[in-house]
Design an enzyme around this catalytic site. Structure first.
Site, PDB file in Angstrom:
ATOM      1  N   CYS A   1     -28.284  -0.976 -34.817  1.00 38.91           N
ATOM      2  CA  CYS A   1     -27.859  -1.618 -34.538  1.00 38.91           C
ATOM      3  C   CYS A   1     -28.099  -2.946 -35.387  1.00 38.91           C
ATOM      4  CB  CYS A   1     -28.055  -1.937 -33.156  1.00 38.91           C
ATOM      5  SG  CYS A   1     -29.661  -1.376 -32.518  1.00 38.91           S
TER       6      CYS A   1
ATOM      7  N   ASN B   1     -33.555  -5.088 -37.587  1.00 40.52           N
ATOM      8  CA  ASN B   1     -33.883  -6.770 -38.072  1.00 40.52           C
ATOM      9  C   ASN B   1     -35.606  -6.541 -37.400  1.00 40.52           C
ATOM     10  OD1 ASN B   1     -31.373  -7.578 -37.818  1.00 40.52           O
ATOM     11  ND2 ASN B   1     -31.829  -7.343 -35.607  1.00 40.52           N
ATOM     12  N   ASP B   2     -36.070  -5.899 -36.716  1.00 40.77           N
ATOM     13  CA  ASP B   2     -37.447  -5.345 -36.661  1.00 40.77           C
ATOM     14  C   ASP B   2     -37.836  -4.459 -37.872  1.00 40.77           C
ATOM     15  OD1 ASP B   2     -38.662  -6.810 -34.327  1.00 40.77           O
ATOM     16  OD2 ASP B   2     -37.505  -5.766 -33.645  1.00 40.77           O
TER      17      ASP B   2
ATOM     18  N   HIS C   1     -33.420 -14.638 -33.365  1.00 43.23           N
ATOM     19  CA  HIS C   1     -32.065 -14.239 -31.949  1.00 43.23           C
ATOM     20  C   HIS C   1     -30.964 -15.573 -31.951  1.00 43.23           C
ATOM     21  CE1 HIS C   1     -34.477 -10.857 -31.190  1.00 43.23           C
ATOM     22  NE2 HIS C   1     -33.477 -10.500 -30.645  1.00 43.23           N
TER      23      HIS C   1
ATOM     24  N   ARG D   1     -39.600 -12.252 -39.169  1.00 37.19           N
ATOM     25  CA  ARG D   1     -37.818 -12.011 -39.195  1.00 37.19           C
ATOM     26  C   ARG D   1     -37.658 -13.910 -38.659  1.00 37.19           C
ATOM     27  NH1 ARG D   1     -35.780  -8.708 -34.030  1.00 37.19           N
ATOM     28  NH2 ARG D   1     -34.548  -9.812 -33.983  1.00 37.19           N
TER      29      ARG D   1
ATOM     30  N   GLU E   1     -37.038   1.193 -34.403  1.00 36.30           N
ATOM     31  CA  GLU E   1     -37.197  -0.130 -35.324  1.00 36.30           C
ATOM     32  C   GLU E   1     -39.427  -0.521 -36.091  1.00 36.30           C
ATOM     33  OE1 GLU E   1     -36.015  -3.241 -32.816  1.00 36.30           O
ATOM     34  OE2 GLU E   1     -36.674  -2.021 -30.973  1.00 36.30           O
TER      35      GLU E   1
ATOM     36  N   ARG F   1     -28.163  -6.079 -25.126  1.00 37.86           N
ATOM     37  CA  ARG F   1     -29.583  -5.844 -24.723  1.00 37.86           C
ATOM     38  C   ARG F   1     -29.681  -7.002 -23.668  1.00 37.86           C
ATOM     39  NH1 ARG F   1     -28.186  -8.648 -30.502  1.00 37.86           N
ATOM     40  NH2 ARG F   1     -30.647  -7.838 -31.948  1.00 37.86           N
TER      41      ARG F   1
ATOM     42  N   ARG G   1     -29.850  -0.830 -23.881  1.00 30.88           N
ATOM     43  CA  ARG G   1     -31.365  -1.084 -24.311  1.00 30.88           C
ATOM     44  C   ARG G   1     -31.534  -1.650 -22.973  1.00 30.88           C
ATOM     45  NH1 ARG G   1     -33.242  -4.961 -29.372  1.00 30.88           N
ATOM     46  NH2 ARG G   1     -33.207  -6.380 -27.875  1.00 30.88           N
TER      47      ARG G   1
END
Ligand code: PEP
Ligand code: MG
Length: 570
Positions: free
Chosen positions: A502, A454-455, A189, A465, A431, A296, A332
């Site tokens: 995303c 990402n996940d 992040h 990650r 995800e 987010r 989200r």
């Protein structure tokens, strides 16, 4: 000059003095003291410096971020001036000849334990305040400097082991010209935040904190992932040139700012942006974003001492929707947990936070947190083109339950006389592999999918990650990932729904042609990746890329995929 190789996390070049943002070593050897009055003087002076610092930070935060955020420092100041805490510390020094460090820590820890065991949430928050203040005073007693990122008032490059999302949120864009960290990857992040702040960053260097000394001059090359320490005049000149060339390149990209996103064979796809705060919208519009593909919302909950109210959230969502006009905005719901902690929620420490009680799992169990967010979103829906999505959905039951609560709040609001839009699409992030595998079943019930690679990559490859040691396994182009992505896109299209992405993969120049060929409808990325992506898409044909689909999906390794796609698109 020393050159440290890391992972390019946010492009651009920055040159400035190093500023170390590290938690100082607060250990000491406990002894008794001879002269209590001298020790009390030492304590008083550490308290006074801490007070001055906190007042400065409070004033600064009030000016930059508003009253809500400044409140946490008012609470710290109250702790610092509270005789109920300070007097027992002094008594301990006076009566037991305790050294100030030990008297402070032992007394504070007694209060922390007491507050933490209380049922009342307000009191538990006070425990967190005491813990923070104790660390600051202890640092001053030990004569080590305590980092105050909010107070940086000259141009610097921040050097840190890692930056948590809330550290990153405190960085002042005006003075922090770039940053470099020891750990992290492109999808941690801190890297994502750097891209929304548009500051050059290099992460995962392993050694930057130990190699760079205080006040060293540092160049951050966020284009190639290098950190140059104490550069020569010639190095500085070379990097200034690189910076100028990058600016020229940006000017070329900017020519496409108001153009639609069309491939060479005239197919249109949607290029939208990921944001963390309403302030990021300006960057989206300046970079020609056609919407917001991921807001987010957890950043609304960070850097505070309590949950944001429904009204506060309503204002934030309304602001984003109004600024974006008719363009779509996918919001989200709260994705707390993993590396995104909220200290005031006092969640239990978990062995595997990324596999733990996070996101929708937390929200479904904590309706007092979930419902106000849904209400705020529903109320804001009349101000623009809102779509809502739920994070970390692993089962259909979770989606159904979340949607049921959403519809329940919609009915409540209507009863209360509020207006709510009737055309809000409700979708999910894909995800978790289980959801990608049965996307067909999900597609019958959701309005859209947004693939959170990402996940999804970390869960599919079982590779954290954030951990650069296993980053070789974090493979976006692995055929397993491509097959899951394809499964989701096909499932959506079969039901007449749309599929977006995303995760950071959506803005990756190697992945873009593959995803175009698989038929992805919406690509959501850091705002600064939009114009390079539009430029790239202009030069590639969707029809050609679609014709390679079966071949790509049946490949055996990521390496094969990359070699193939490079050959076909160069
Ligand atoms: C993802 O997992 O791909 C995603 C977009 O969510 P986050 O990076 O916030 O976990
Ligand atoms: Mg995610």
């Amino acid at each position: 000059m020393t050159n440290i190789q890391g992972i390019a996390a946010s492009s651009g070049i920055a040159i400035a003095k190093a500023y170390h943002l590290v938690t100082p070593d607060l250990t000491y050897t406990k002894t008794t003291i001879e002269d209590p009055s001298k020790e009390i003087e030492r304590l008083d002076s550490a308290l006074a410096i801490s007070k001055q610092e906190l007042e400065k930070i409070k004033a600064h935060t009030l000016k930059e971020l508003g009253e809500e955020h400044a409140e946490i420092f008012s609470a710290h100041l109250l702790v610092l001036g509270d005789p109920e805490l300070i007097n027992p510390i002094k008594d301990k020094i006076q009566n037991e000849n305790a050294m100030a460090e030990a008297a402070l820590e032992e007394t504070a820890s007694m209060f922390i334990q007491m507050f933490e065991s209380m049922d009342n949430e307000y009191m538990r928050e006070r425990a967190a305040d005491i813990r923070d203040v104790t660390k600051r005073v202890l640092a001053h007693l030990l004569g080590v400097s305590f980092p105050n990122p909010a107070l940086i008032d000259e141009e610097v490059i921040v050097i840190a082991g890692d930056l948590t999302p809330s550290d990153t949120a405190q960085l002042n864009r005006q003075f922090v010209k770039g940053f470099a960290t020891d750990i992290g990857g492109r999808t941690s992040h801190s890297a994502i935040m750097a891209r929304s702040l548009e500051i050059p960053a290099v992460v995962g260097t392993k050694t930057v904190t130990t190699t760079v000394a205080k006040d060293d001059i540092v160049i951050i090359d966020g284009i190639d992932g290098n950190v140059i320490v104490n550069p020569s005049e010639a190095d500085i000149k070379a990097y200034e040139e690189k910076q100028a060339n990058f600016a020229k390149q940006q000017a070329l990209w900017a020519e496409l700012k108001d153009e639609p996103t069309l491939t060479s064979d005239g197919e249109q796809v949607e290029l939208v942006a990921n944001i963390g705060t309403p302030d990021d919208v300006i960057g989206v519009l300046n970079n020609g974003g056609e919407g917001v593909g991921l807001y987010r919302t957890e950043f609304l909950y960070m850097g505070k001492s309590e949950l944001p109210t429904e009204d506060e959230q309503y204002e934030a969502y309304k602001s984003v929707l109004e600024q974006m006009g008719e363009k779509p905005v996918v919001v989200r719901t709260l994705d707390v947990g993993g590396d995104k902690e909220l200290p005031y929620l006092d969640l239990p420490k978990e062995l595997n936070p990324f596999l733990g009680f996070r996101a929708i799992r937390f929200c479904l169990e904590n309706e007092h947190v979930f419902r106000p967010q849904l209400r705020a979103l529903l109320r804001a829906s009349v101000h623009g083109n809102l779509k809502i999505m739920f994070p970390m959905i692993a089962t259909l039951e979770e989606f159904r339950k979340a949607k049921e609560i959403l519809l329940d709040e919609k009915a409540n609001l209507t009863k209360e006389g509020h207006q709510v839009s009737d055309s809000i699409e409700v979708g999910i992030m894909v995800e978790i592999p289980s959801t990608a595998v049965i996307a067909k079943q999900f597609a019958k019930e959701v309005d859209f999918f947004s693939i959170g690679t990402n996940d999804l990559i970390q869960y599919t490859m079982a590779a954290d990650r954030m951990n650069e040691q296993v980053s070789y396994l974090y493979q976006p182009y692995h055929p397993a990932i491509l097959n899951l992505v394809n499964n989701v896109i096909e499932a959506a299209h079969q039901e007449g729904k749309w599929a977006g992405m995303c995760g950071e993969m959506a803005g990756d120049p190697i992945a873009i042609p593959i995803l175009l060929g698989l038929g992805l409808d919406e690509f959501s990325m850091s705002a600064t990746s939009i114009l390079p992506a539009r430029t790239q898409l202009k030069g590639i044909s969707k029809k050609d890329l679609a014709s390679y689909k079966e071949q790509l999906l049946s490949m055996s390794t990521a390496e094969e995929v990359v070699a193939f796609i490079k050959e076909k698109t160069e």
